[in-house]
Design a protein around this motif. Structure first.
Motif, PDB file in Angstrom:
ATOM      1  N   ARG A  32       0.855  -1.181   0.000  1.00  0.00           N
ATOM      2  CA  ARG A  32       0.000   0.000   0.000  1.00  0.00           C
ATOM      3  C   ARG A  32       0.895   1.236   0.000  1.00  0.00           C
ATOM      4  N   PRO A  33       0.822   2.083  -1.052  1.00  0.00           N
ATOM      5  CA  PRO A  33       1.719   3.239  -1.137  1.00  0.00           C
ATOM      6  C   PRO A  33       1.497   4.218   0.015  1.00  0.00           C
ATOM      7  N   GLY A  34       2.571   4.888   0.399  1.00  0.00           N
ATOM      8  CA  GLY A  34       2.506   5.893   1.447  1.00  0.00           C
ATOM      9  C   GLY A  34       3.437   7.048   1.153  1.00  0.00           C
ATOM     10  N   PRO A  35       3.419   8.073   1.978  1.00  0.00           N
ATOM     11  CA  PRO A  35       4.197   9.284   1.703  1.00  0.00           C
ATOM     12  C   PRO A  35       5.671   9.132   2.062  1.00  0.00           C
ATOM     13  N   ALA A  36       6.471  10.018   1.477  1.00  0.00           N
ATOM     14  CA  ALA A  36       7.882  10.105   1.853  1.00  0.00           C
ATOM     15  C   ALA A  36       8.014  10.736   3.237  1.00  0.00           C
ATOM     16  N   GLY A  37       9.122  10.454   3.891  1.00  0.00           N
ATOM     17  CA  GLY A  37       9.432  11.062   5.176  1.00  0.00           C
ATOM     18  C   GLY A  37      10.870  11.556   5.169  1.00  0.00           C
ATOM     19  N   THR A  38      11.314  12.115   6.283  1.00  0.00           N
ATOM     20  CA  THR A  38      12.642  12.729   6.342  1.00  0.00           C
ATOM     21  C   THR A  38      13.430  12.224   7.538  1.00  0.00           C
ATOM     22  N   ALA A  39      14.645  11.775   7.275  1.00  0.00           N
ATOM     23  CA  ALA A  39      15.625  11.495   8.332  1.00  0.00           C
ATOM     24  C   ALA A  39      16.462  12.756   8.499  1.00  0.00           C
ATOM     25  N   ARG A  40      16.378  13.386   9.678  1.00  0.00           N
ATOM     26  CA  ARG A  40      17.049  14.671   9.903  1.00  0.00           C
ATOM     27  C   ARG A  40      18.112  14.533  10.986  1.00  0.00           C
ATOM     28  N   PHE A  41      19.303  15.032  10.675  1.00  0.00           N
ATOM     29  CA  PHE A  41      20.409  15.023  11.625  1.00  0.00           C
ATOM     30  C   PHE A  41      20.943  16.446  11.740  1.00  0.00           C
ATOM     31  N   SER A  42      21.013  16.953  12.967  1.00  0.00           N
ATOM     32  CA  SER A  42      21.475  18.323  13.180  1.00  0.00           C
ATOM     33  C   SER A  42      22.560  18.333  14.258  1.00  0.00           C
ATOM     34  N   GLY A  43      23.172  19.486  14.427  1.00  0.00           N
ATOM     35  CA  GLY A  43      24.203  19.625  15.446  1.00  0.00           C
ATOM     36  C   GLY A  43      25.522  18.984  15.080  1.00  0.00           C
ATOM     37  N   LEU A  44      25.774  18.751  13.797  1.00  0.00           N
ATOM     38  CA  LEU A  44      27.042  18.183  13.376  1.00  0.00           C
ATOM     39  C   LEU A  44      28.147  19.221  13.544  1.00  0.00           C
ATOM     40  N   PRO A  45      29.383  18.814  13.803  1.00  0.00           N
ATOM     41  CA  PRO A  45      30.476  19.781  13.971  1.00  0.00           C
ATOM     42  C   PRO A  45      30.728  20.561  12.682  1.00  0.00           C
ATOM     43  N   ALA A  46      30.959  21.868  12.818  1.00  0.00           N
ATOM     44  CA  ALA A  46      31.128  22.763  11.671  1.00  0.00           C
ATOM     45  C   ALA A  46      32.570  22.723  11.185  1.00  0.00           C
ATOM     46  N   ARG A  47      32.984  21.574  10.701  1.00  0.00           N
ATOM     47  CA  ARG A  47      34.328  21.394  10.163  1.00  0.00           C
ATOM     48  C   ARG A  47      34.265  20.350   9.050  1.00  0.00           C
ATOM     49  N   GLU A  48      35.326  20.246   8.295  1.00  0.00           N
ATOM     50  CA  GLU A  48      35.412  19.211   7.275  1.00  0.00           C
ATOM     51  C   GLU A  48      35.408  17.844   7.953  1.00  0.00           C
ATOM     52  N   LYS A  49      34.571  16.956   7.478  1.00  0.00           N
ATOM     53  CA  LYS A  49      34.418  15.664   8.146  1.00  0.00           C
ATOM     54  C   LYS A  49      33.846  14.631   7.174  1.00  0.00           C
ATOM     55  N   LEU A  50      33.986  13.373   7.555  1.00  0.00           N
ATOM     56  CA  LEU A  50      33.384  12.267   6.815  1.00  0.00           C
ATOM     57  C   LEU A  50      32.046  11.943   7.457  1.00  0.00           C
ATOM     58  N   VAL A  51      30.976  11.996   6.677  1.00  0.00           N
ATOM     59  CA  VAL A  51      29.632  11.712   7.165  1.00  0.00           C
ATOM     60  C   VAL A  51      29.112  10.458   6.460  1.00  0.00           C
ATOM     61  N   GLU A  52      28.614   9.527   7.243  1.00  0.00           N
ATOM     62  CA  GLU A  52      27.989   8.321   6.691  1.00  0.00           C
ATOM     63  C   GLU A  52      26.569   8.217   7.235  1.00  0.00           C
ATOM     64  N   ILE A  53      25.625   7.940   6.358  1.00  0.00           N
ATOM     65  CA  ILE A  53      24.253   7.631   6.765  1.00  0.00           C
ATOM     66  C   ILE A  53      23.980   6.198   6.345  1.00  0.00           C
ATOM     67  N   TRP A  54      23.930   5.309   7.337  1.00  0.00           N
ATOM     68  CA  TRP A  54      23.661   3.890   7.088  1.00  0.00           C
ATOM     69  C   TRP A  54      22.149   3.697   6.983  1.00  0.00           C
TER      70      TRP A  54
END
Length: 392
Positions: free
Chosen positions: A123-145
């Motif tokens: 049964r189709p449903g709507p899209a949702g959002t995975a939100r991540f905030s407060g990350l350090p304000a520097r160059e970094k490696l980010v992974e979303i598993w």
């Protein structure tokens, strides 16, 4: 979500994804798949098609100074009538290799699944959002598993700073196994045992663990053959037993054929064959495995073995038989293949472990056991002098 002008929307491409074999374009986005189209075309088992569409081990990997990351997705959540509700899939956020946050996405499609066949109506449903905030304000490696147990369509990636792909310079570890490798009963996608082992070893994981479907299928062997990798492991046996798929006469040549196919593409790649971990219901009792109906009536999902131990003499398979035969096959082949190795799965989780950390549903390890298996595998396979320490 903030107004549009505060965001940079980055197209989701293969350069930003690790662990997927293919990306399928859907009406709303991209669906990561873990088997190539040719293999999927040769498979008629709906459970396998569902399993390979669940992105176990698949993650977005990017370099950025962003402090906020949003990922719009359309998950497909499974509902099994009569079984306890499944929790929403988990998205893990890692910053420079450290797990810093996790969330889930509400909404999405709902698939009512038949536990026996794996098929079901969506049964189709709507899209949702995975939100991540407060990350350090520097160059970094980010992974979303991405959730290891929930098919996911990727719709949009937004950040408050530019992103770029990360250059891959680590050894690629290609792993194949059953639902235990897929991540059943793990707490989150980055804490399934292969992900934990990969993190400890500093290797890049491609996880071809398929729930219920480590069945020595030729199309899976060809997928492994054709996937570039520096290191390979195969965890074989439990699904052959609980599916009651074959007798010993068929199992032995099937293992040889599976290994022969992989060696066509990886003739000298270090290859580790791992036998099943300890599982009391199938140590001496053959399959088929089944659902414990009494437990299901009480709202618990538990599994049982329904075969007859007396039939082992005529070739029916148990885990003890499988371990002995895998050890024999690897020993035979290793005489001409010095890069082939064997590991008894009971060294990862044995009888003493089962007494301390019993399998909650009689078949799959819990979060603590995933951590134990991952730690032990990393030490054995990737530790000093281990079979997966050196690239050819």
């Amino acid at each position: 979500m903030s107004s549009e002008q505060h965001w940079i929307t980055t197209p989701i491409t293969a350069e930003l994804l690790r662990g997927a074999r293919e990306l399928e374009r859907t009406e709303r986005g991209l669906r990561p798949l873990r088997l190539p189209a040719r293999a999927r075309a040769q498979c008629t088992d709906e459970r396998m098609l569902v399993a390979q569409a669940e992105p176990s081990g698949v993650r977005l990997v990017l370099r950025t100074r962003a402090t906020v990351v949003e990922l719009d997705t359309v998950p497909t959540k499974k509902v099994v009538p009569g079984a306890p509700p499944r929790p929403d899939g988990v998205y893990d956020l890692l910053v420079d290799g450290d797990l810093t946050d996790r969330t889930s996405v509400a909404g999405g499609n709902v698939m009512t699944a038949d536990l026996a066949t794996g098929s079901g109506e969506v049964r189709p449903g709507p899209a949702g959002t995975a939100r991540f905030s407060g990350l350090p304000a520097r160059e970094k490696l980010v992974e979303i598993w991405l959730p290891h147990n929930e098919s996911t369509e990727l719709v949009a990636l937004r950040t408050d700073a530019p992103v770029e792909p990360d250059a891959q310079d680590r050894a690629v570890w290609l792993h194949h196994g059953s639902s235990i490798s897929h991540g059943s009963n793990a707490a989150s996608p980055s804490t399934i045992w292969p992900a934990l082992a990969a993190a400890r070893a500093g290797v890049d994981l491609i996880n071809l663990g398929f729930s219920g479907n480590a069945l020595l299928d030729p199309f899976t062997a060809r997928a492994l053959r054709d996937t570039p990798a520096d290191l390979i492991s195969l965890k074989l046996g439990i699904n052959v037993v609980n599916a009651d798929l074959m007798r010993l006469r068929a199992f032995t040549p099937a293992v040889h054929g599976f290994l022969d196919t992989i060696r066509e593409g990886h003739p000298e790649t270090p290859l580790l064959v791992v036998s099943p971990i300890h599982c009391p219901i199938h140590e001496d009792t053959p399959g088929p495995g089944g659902v414990d109906l009494d437990a299901l009536k009480a709202g618990e999902l538990r599994f049982t073995a329904t075969g007859d131990p007396d039939e082992v003499a005529s070739g029916k398979l148990t885990l003890r038989v499988i371990r002995d035969e895998l050890a024999r096959v690897v020993r035979l082949r290793a005489a001409d293949d010095p890069h082939l190795h064997y590991l008894d799965g009971c060294e990862l989780y044995g009888e003493a472990d089962a007494a301390e950390l019993p399998l909650p549903d009689q078949l799959h390890p819990d979060a603590a056991t995933h951590e134990r298996i991952g730690t032990r595998f990393a030490g054995h396979a990737f530790g000093p002098g281990g079979p997966l320490t050196a690239r050819p």
